[in-house]
Design a protein around this motif. Structure first.
Motif, short mmCIF file in Angstrom:
data_model
loop_
_atom_site.label_atom_id
_atom_site.label_comp_id
_atom_site.label_asym_id
_atom_site.label_seq_id
_atom_site.Cartn_x
_atom_site.Cartn_y
_atom_site.Cartn_z
N VAL A 86 -12.61 4.55 -20.05
CA VAL A 86 -12.06 3.31 -19.49
C VAL A 86 -10.96 3.65 -18.49
O VAL A 86 -10.91 3.09 -17.39
CB VAL A 86 -11.54 2.39 -20.62
N TYR A 87 -10.08 4.59 -18.85
CA TYR A 87 -9.02 4.99 -17.93
C TYR A 87 -9.63 5.59 -16.66
O TYR A 87 -9.15 5.33 -15.55
CB TYR A 87 -8.06 6.00 -18.57
N GLY A 88 -10.69 6.36 -16.80
CA GLY A 88 -11.36 6.94 -15.64
C GLY A 88 -11.90 5.89 -14.70
O GLY A 88 -11.80 6.02 -13.47
N VAL A 89 -12.45 4.82 -15.25
CA VAL A 89 -12.94 3.72 -14.42
C VAL A 89 -11.77 3.03 -13.71
O VAL A 89 -11.85 2.73 -12.51
CB VAL A 89 -13.76 2.71 -15.26
N ILE A 90 -10.68 2.80 -14.45
CA ILE A 90 -9.50 2.19 -13.84
C ILE A 90 -8.99 3.08 -12.71
O ILE A 90 -8.67 2.60 -11.62
CB ILE A 90 -8.40 1.95 -14.90
N TYR A 91 -8.89 4.37 -12.96
CA TYR A 91 -8.45 5.33 -11.94
C TYR A 91 -9.34 5.25 -10.70
O TYR A 91 -8.86 5.18 -9.58
CB TYR A 91 -8.46 6.75 -12.50
N PHE A 92 -10.65 5.26 -10.92
CA PHE A 92 -11.60 5.23 -9.81
C PHE A 92 -11.43 3.95 -8.98
O PHE A 92 -11.36 4.01 -7.75
CB PHE A 92 -13.03 5.35 -10.33
N VAL A 93 -11.34 2.82 -9.65
CA VAL A 93 -11.23 1.54 -8.94
C VAL A 93 -9.89 1.43 -8.22
O VAL A 93 -9.83 1.11 -7.03
CB VAL A 93 -11.45 0.35 -9.90
N VAL A 94 -8.79 1.72 -8.94
CA VAL A 94 -7.46 1.53 -8.37
C VAL A 94 -7.08 2.63 -7.39
O VAL A 94 -6.70 2.36 -6.26
CB VAL A 94 -6.39 1.40 -9.49
N HIS A 95 -7.19 3.89 -7.82
CA HIS A 95 -6.71 4.99 -6.99
C HIS A 95 -7.69 5.31 -5.86
O HIS A 95 -7.33 5.28 -4.69
CB HIS A 95 -6.46 6.24 -7.84
N ASP A 96 -8.92 5.62 -6.20
CA ASP A 96 -9.88 6.00 -5.17
C ASP A 96 -10.29 4.81 -4.31
O ASP A 96 -10.45 4.94 -3.10
CB ASP A 96 -11.11 6.65 -5.79
N GLY A 97 -10.47 3.66 -4.94
CA GLY A 97 -10.93 2.49 -4.20
C GLY A 97 -9.83 1.76 -3.47
O GLY A 97 -9.81 1.70 -2.24
N LEU A 98 -8.88 1.23 -4.23
CA LEU A 98 -7.83 0.40 -3.63
C LEU A 98 -6.88 1.21 -2.76
O LEU A 98 -6.64 0.88 -1.61
CB LEU A 98 -7.04 -0.31 -4.73
#
Length: 175
Positions: A86-98
């Protein structure tokens, strides 16, 4: 096992992962051991991937290991693996995406939490190299004014401005 236990394990793991991510980012990625992979993240990216993405692979492999151990022997490890994922998905969406705009569209937040997170991470990248950076978390961002004050106090921004100013030289004989 009731559902409350696993839910609490997942929530606690997601919260703990921010501390783990901060520590890994601060002392491994920006340290002598991890900079070899992470420096690609502080340079211009050419193509969809960068060497720094190997850190995501390492964390995914750790999560898979937890799934395997939890499925075989210790069920609570399986739920920790879920929390890491779940943290990995949050990281991907927020850090890599946003923050780094690795999406096929561009969105820059104008207000609230996401704007603060975006600004804090941009300030992290305002320093060249691995030293004197600020804001090492991925889903928590200190107040932007505090980060700017720390950057001013370190002198890193003045050094960067000086380096870029000295790098530009007009061509001789140009009008």
């Amino acid at each position: 096992m009731s559902i409350l236990g696993p839910v609490l394990i997942v929530i606690a793991t997601v919260a703990a992962m921010e501390g783990v991510a901060y520590s890994v980012h601060r002392w491994i990625m920006h340290g002598p051991l991890g900079w070899g992979w992470h420096n690609s993240h502080h340079e211009d990216r050419h193509g969809p991937f960068e060497k720094n993405d190997l850190y995501a692979v390492v964390f995914a492999l750790l999560s898979i290991l937890l799934f395997m151990l939890g499925g075989r022997w210790w069920p609570w490890l399986w739920w920790i693996g879920i929390g890491m994922s779940v943290y990995g998905v949050i990281y991907f969406v927020v850090h890599d995406g946003l923050v780094h705009q690795r999406w096929p569209f561009r969105y820059v937040p104008r207000q609230g939490y996401f704007r603060r997170l975006y600004q804090a991470h941009r300030l992290h990248h305002a320093v060249e190299g691995r030293d004197d950076c600020v804001s090492f978390g991925f889903v928590y961002a200190p107040p932007v004014d505090d980060l700017k004050a720390r950057l001013r106090a370190s002198g890193a921004l003045a050094e960067r401005r000086s380096r870029h100013k000295d790098a530009w030289q007009p061509e001789s004989g140009a009008d």
